[in-house]
Write a protein that holds these residues in place. Structure first.
Motif, short mmCIF file in Angstrom:
data_model
loop_
_atom_site.label_atom_id
_atom_site.label_comp_id
_atom_site.label_asym_id
_atom_site.label_seq_id
_atom_site.Cartn_x
_atom_site.Cartn_y
_atom_site.Cartn_z
N VAL A 135 0.84 -1.19 0.00
CA VAL A 135 0.00 0.00 0.00
C VAL A 135 0.88 1.24 0.00
N MET A 136 0.64 2.15 -0.91
CA MET A 136 1.35 3.42 -0.94
C MET A 136 0.60 4.42 -0.07
N ARG A 137 1.13 4.68 1.12
CA ARG A 137 0.54 5.63 2.05
C ARG A 137 1.39 6.90 2.09
N TYR A 138 0.78 7.98 2.56
CA TYR A 138 1.46 9.28 2.58
C TYR A 138 1.42 9.91 3.97
N THR A 139 1.29 9.08 5.01
CA THR A 139 1.14 9.60 6.37
C THR A 139 2.40 10.31 6.86
N THR A 140 3.56 9.94 6.35
CA THR A 140 4.80 10.62 6.75
C THR A 140 5.05 11.87 5.92
N MET A 141 4.27 12.07 4.90
CA MET A 141 4.49 13.16 3.95
C MET A 141 3.48 14.29 4.12
N PHE A 142 2.21 13.94 4.34
CA PHE A 142 1.16 14.94 4.38
C PHE A 142 0.43 14.91 5.72
N PRO A 143 -0.06 16.08 6.17
CA PRO A 143 -1.01 16.09 7.29
C PRO A 143 -2.27 15.32 6.89
N THR A 144 -2.91 14.71 7.86
CA THR A 144 -4.09 13.87 7.59
C THR A 144 -5.37 14.57 8.03
N ARG A 146 -7.12 17.17 7.07
CA ARG A 146 -7.29 18.62 7.15
C ARG A 146 -6.77 19.27 5.88
N VAL A 147 -7.25 20.45 5.59
CA VAL A 147 -6.77 21.20 4.44
C VAL A 147 -5.37 21.73 4.76
N PHE A 148 -4.47 21.61 3.79
CA PHE A 148 -3.09 22.08 4.01
C PHE A 148 -2.50 22.58 2.70
N GLY A 149 -1.37 23.27 2.81
CA GLY A 149 -0.64 23.76 1.65
C GLY A 149 0.75 23.17 1.59
N TRP A 150 1.53 23.56 0.57
CA TRP A 150 2.86 22.99 0.40
C TRP A 150 3.77 23.24 1.59
N SER A 151 3.59 24.35 2.26
CA SER A 151 4.45 24.67 3.41
C SER A 151 4.18 23.75 4.59
N ASP A 152 3.04 23.05 4.57
CA ASP A 152 2.70 22.11 5.65
C ASP A 152 3.17 20.69 5.36
N VAL A 153 3.70 20.47 4.14
CA VAL A 153 4.16 19.13 3.78
C VAL A 153 5.33 18.74 4.66
N LYS A 154 5.33 17.49 5.12
CA LYS A 154 6.36 17.02 6.05
C LYS A 154 7.54 16.44 5.26
N MET A 155 7.99 15.28 5.62
CA MET A 155 9.18 14.69 4.99
C MET A 155 8.92 14.35 3.52
N LEU A 156 9.83 14.78 2.65
CA LEU A 156 9.72 14.47 1.23
C LEU A 156 10.75 13.39 0.90
N THR A 157 10.45 12.17 1.30
CA THR A 157 11.40 11.08 1.13
C THR A 157 11.31 10.49 -0.27
N LYS A 158 12.46 10.06 -0.80
CA LYS A 158 12.46 9.37 -2.09
C LYS A 158 11.73 8.04 -1.92
N GLY A 159 10.87 7.75 -2.85
CA GLY A 159 10.08 6.52 -2.76
C GLY A 159 8.62 6.79 -2.50
N HIS A 160 8.28 8.00 -2.06
CA HIS A 160 6.88 8.36 -1.86
C HIS A 160 6.50 9.42 -2.89
N TYR A 161 5.82 8.96 -3.92
CA TYR A 161 5.45 9.85 -5.01
C TYR A 161 3.96 9.78 -5.25
N LEU A 162 3.40 10.91 -5.62
CA LEU A 162 2.01 10.94 -6.04
C LEU A 162 1.92 10.36 -7.44
#
Length: 338
Positions: A135-144, A146-162
């Motif tokens: 399963v490709m999840r994004y819990t380490t990358m995005f807030p869950t 709630r509405v957010f913007g790019w400045s709220d994005v968390k870790m941008l790790t290689k391997g997690h892509y939209l």
């Protein structure tokens, strides 16, 4: 106006398209399903028409000359009446409970006057025969939740892509950014996700496993041998993405970093497939690709080359090529080669 338009690009999809369509019909009157028959030669047109006849307020069948996956996506956008737009490939399907939960949240956002530009949910690599589905999840990358913007994005790790499977775009964003995918070209789903990103301001991530990405058919576009046989199309997509934006000019650091990471993995996929093929012709294409990047934007060349994966891709000699194949596992994780 519908809440969500789902486009289903179909080409000779008679054997599996009904599973896809049936999984979406639970959305009811809030959705429209546009089945784009892309010049099929089997029973796809008749199946599409039969669903339009049975569900005239939900399903529309559009028949066109063959133009490829990108052309079918373009047709869907041009005919969409929904506030939001989603592409579901004809051999994939959605989890019905997760789909209904996503629709419910979209309704709440619209009712609360919080129109997001991109809605994100998880997807499942539904690999044929695999006991455990990744399963490709994004819990380490995005807030869950709630509405957010790019400045709220968390870790941008290689391997997690939209990927196309994980995103729902606001239809207005797709039209405003002028998205038009090239015809008769595979792998344009990367352009589909990449091109609108600078126009995305508000996002929402829901941690549900909605999309099932089927992997297992021998003729599937992500079959490794098929990808190598179509390597010129992969390279074309790679170059389109390189030329799409001057990423150095993007003011938001998180957005810029994410788009650089995305461009890097696409370049790695191109490179590793050229290496995997083992032919002198494709090894020359690999050298030509990196020469093209160097000539196009020397700064980008060094950025990609000095990245962890880019540097690995360019180690010299046979030994270097063997080491480079290790990066294949990273690419495999992203693309889900079968």
């Amino acid at each position: 106006m519908k809440l969500l338009t789902i486009a289903i690009p179909c080409f000779n999809s008679q054997d599996y398209m009904e599973k896809c369509i049936k999984s979406l019909l639970v959305g009811g009157e809030d959705i429209e399903i546009i089945i784009v028959d892309d010049g099929s030669k089997d029973a796809t047109p008749e199946i599409a028409d039969s669903y339009e006849k049975r569900y005239p307020s939900i399903v529309r069948a559009i028949h066109q000359e063959n133009g490829g996956h990108g052309s079918a996506v373009n047709t869907g956008i041009q005919n969409a009446t929904g506030l939001y737009y989603k592409v579901v490939d004809s051999d994939d399907w959605v989890d019905e409970d997760a789909f209904l939960a996503v629709l419910d949240q979209l309704r709440k956002l619209v009712a609360g006057n919080e129109m997001v530009d991109m809605f994100i949910a998880n997807f499942v690599y539904d690999k044929d025969g695999a006991r455990h589905k990744k399963v490709m999840r994004y819990t380490t990358m995005f807030p869950t939740d709630r509405v957010f913007g790019w400045s709220d994005v968390k870790m941008l790790t290689k391997g997690h892509y939209l990927l196309m499977h994980s995103v729902i775009y606001r239809t207005g964003v797709l039209t405003k950014c002028g998205l038009e995918l090239p015809k008769h070209t595979f792998y344009v789903d990367n352009i589909y996700v990449y091109h609108p990103l600078p126009h995305v301001k508000k996002m929402y991530y829901m941690d549900v496993d909605m999309y099932h990405y089927y992997i297992g058919r021998g003729d599937q576009s992500v079959n490794e041998n098929v990808m190598i046989s179509r390597i010129d199309q992969q390279i074309r997509v790679n170059k389109i993405m390189i030329e799409d934006y001057d990423l150095w000019k993007l003011s938001n650091k998180r957005l810029r970093k994410y788009m650089f990471n995305y461009l890097e993995i696409i370049t790695v996929i191109s490179t590793v497939l050229l290496l995997r093929s083992g032919t002198e012709e494709n090894l020359q294409k690999k050298r030509d690709l990196w020469k093209y990047i160097k000539n196009y934007d020397i700064r980008l060349f060094h950025h990609l080359r000095n990245g962890i994966m880019g540097n690995t891709m360019n180690l010299p000699g046979k030994g270097g090529r063997k080491i480079s194949i290790a990066a294949y596992k990273i690419a495999q994780m992203i693309v889900g080669f079968n």
